[in-house]
Enzyme design. Structure first.
Site, mmCIF file in Angstrom:
data_model
loop_
_atom_site.group_PDB
_atom_site.id
_atom_site.type_symbol
_atom_site.label_atom_id
_atom_site.label_comp_id
_atom_site.label_asym_id
_atom_site.label_seq_id
_atom_site.Cartn_x
_atom_site.Cartn_y
_atom_site.Cartn_z
ATOM 1 N N ASP A 78 -25.536 30.199 -13.104
ATOM 2 C CA ASP A 78 -24.739 30.064 -11.873
ATOM 3 C C ASP A 78 -24.339 28.617 -11.583
ATOM 4 O O ASP A 78 -23.753 28.330 -10.542
ATOM 5 C CB ASP A 78 -25.524 30.609 -10.668
ATOM 6 N N ARG A 149 -28.767 32.648 3.071
ATOM 7 C CA ARG A 149 -29.240 31.606 2.167
ATOM 8 C C ARG A 149 -29.795 30.398 2.930
ATOM 9 O O ARG A 149 -30.982 30.115 2.875
ATOM 10 C CB ARG A 149 -28.116 31.178 1.220
ATOM 11 N N HIS A 178 -22.529 33.602 1.741
ATOM 12 C CA HIS A 178 -22.344 32.163 1.977
ATOM 13 C C HIS A 178 -21.168 32.003 2.953
ATOM 14 O O HIS A 178 -20.217 32.789 2.889
ATOM 15 C CB HIS A 178 -21.938 31.426 0.684
ATOM 16 N N CYS A 272 -16.116 28.345 -4.613
ATOM 17 C CA CYS A 272 -17.472 28.262 -5.189
ATOM 18 C C CYS A 272 -17.517 27.339 -6.400
ATOM 19 O O CYS A 272 -18.542 26.717 -6.675
ATOM 20 C CB CYS A 272 -17.957 29.647 -5.639
HETATM 21 N N1 ARG Z 1 -24.238 34.058 -8.101
HETATM 22 C C1 ARG Z 1 -24.183 32.956 -7.193
HETATM 23 C C2 ARG Z 1 -25.193 33.151 -6.067
HETATM 24 O O1 ARG Z 1 -25.397 34.254 -5.641
HETATM 25 C C3 ARG Z 1 -22.803 32.799 -6.648
HETATM 26 C C4 ARG Z 1 -22.628 31.571 -5.819
HETATM 27 C C5 ARG Z 1 -21.249 31.451 -5.221
HETATM 28 N N2 ARG Z 1 -21.037 30.218 -4.623
HETATM 29 C C6 ARG Z 1 -20.553 30.021 -3.387
HETATM 30 N N3 ARG Z 1 -20.308 28.806 -3.014
HETATM 31 N N4 ARG Z 1 -20.336 31.005 -2.556
HETATM 32 O O2 ARG Z 1 -25.806 32.223 -5.590
#
Ligand code: ARG
Length: 279
Positions: A78, A149, A178, A272
């Site tokens: 990632d 998160r 996010h 992202c």
């Molecule tokens: N697979 C990653 C996660 O779940 C994707 C992150 C995407 N990044 C973002 N800035 N929204 O953390």
């Protein structure tokens, strides 16, 4: 710099050259699932992911922006999502501390890059935060996501470090885990967002701060249309977000659709992949 005057609002749309940090998806894959978009049983086309990412990087450069690259690290699939690597404002670096063990090594890796590239003011955070995934700068304010998160206590920590007001916003839909999947900054005082991704109270805060915001539909959000990047004039966004693109054009922006469907398999797209270096 190029200008364009909006028919609807009469505002002049000026592209300001930006500096971005990106990470080539050399070791990109979907091997675990930490958000509802990730299905490890669905194969990823490595070559296509790479070429879609290169198209985005080259597009930034063609638009006059500077793109620097951090070396990808094997075992961190990632890491391509550079937005999560840190939050940078006034040349100060607030490092990322990831919620999931699968990504924890990315925080120190990005912080090392900044230290090696002359950033002197850096901060290793006490609380979990996923960089620009949850911190978006608009004017002299930071909008800050929480709910999935970033720890809400991180918001006060960031405010103390940067010395700018931090506005907490609570995300409530796990598909928009996010802040940068539910809201995008368009200019110094304009945003677009998907209201249903936010708690009632946070929706009220957003209406208060941005009464004229572009509101995304369910369909816009579902194709990740809010994971966009604006330079003040051009707005790069997933090409499937056709309704949003029309709304943006009506306000004098120049929407540019980008195909990043391989990266969407991990729950990521334009924003992202892009960490802005604000010096
Ligand atoms: N697979 C990653 C996660 O779940 C994707 C992150 C995407 N990044 C973002 N800035 N929204 O953390």
């Amino acid at each position: 710099m190029t200008d364009r005057v909006s028919a609807q609002s009469g505002r002049r749309r000026t592209a300001i050259p930006r500096r971005f940090l990106m990470c080539r998806p050399e070791f990109y894959d979907v091997r675990y699932s930490i958000n509802p978009w990730m299905h490890p049983e669905k194969p990823v086309d490595d070559a296509l992911a790479l070429s879609q990412w290169e198209t985005l990087r080259d597009l930034y450069r063609d638009l006059g922006h500077t793109v620097q690259e951090i070396d990808p690290i094997p075992g961190l699939p990632d890491m391509v999502f550079a937005a999560n690597g840190a939050t940078v404002l006034d040349g100060k670096v607030f490092a990322a501390r990831f919620r999931h063990v699968e990504r924890t090594a990315e925080g120190p890796a990005y912080l090392d890059w900044f230290r090696q590239h002359g950033y002197e003011e850096t901060h290793w955070p006490e609380y979990i935060n996923e960089g620009e995934g949850d911190y978006l700068s608009v004017g002299r304010r930071l909008l800050a996501g929480t709910g999935f998160r970033t720890d809400p206590r991180s918001h006060a920590e960031a405010q103390e470090f940067f010395g700018v007001p931090v506005t907490s916003l609570r995300l409530v839909n796990p598909s928009y885990y996010h802040l940068d999947t539910a809201l995008s900054v368009l200019s110094e005082d304009e945003v677009m967002y998907y209201p249903a991704a936010f708690s009632e109270g946070s929706q009220a805060v957003l209406r208060e701060l941005f009464p004229d915001a572009v509101l995304a539909t369910h369909e816009d959000a579902a194709v990740f249309g809010l994971n966009a990047l604006s330079d003040g004039r051009h707005v790069l966004l997933p090409e499937a977000a056709t309704h949003l693109a029309k709304e943006l054009a009506a306000r004098g922006f120049e929407p540019i659709g980008v195909d990043l469907t391989e990266l969407l398999k991990a729950g990521g797209s334009v924003k992202c992949c892009t960490l802005e270096l604000r010096d």
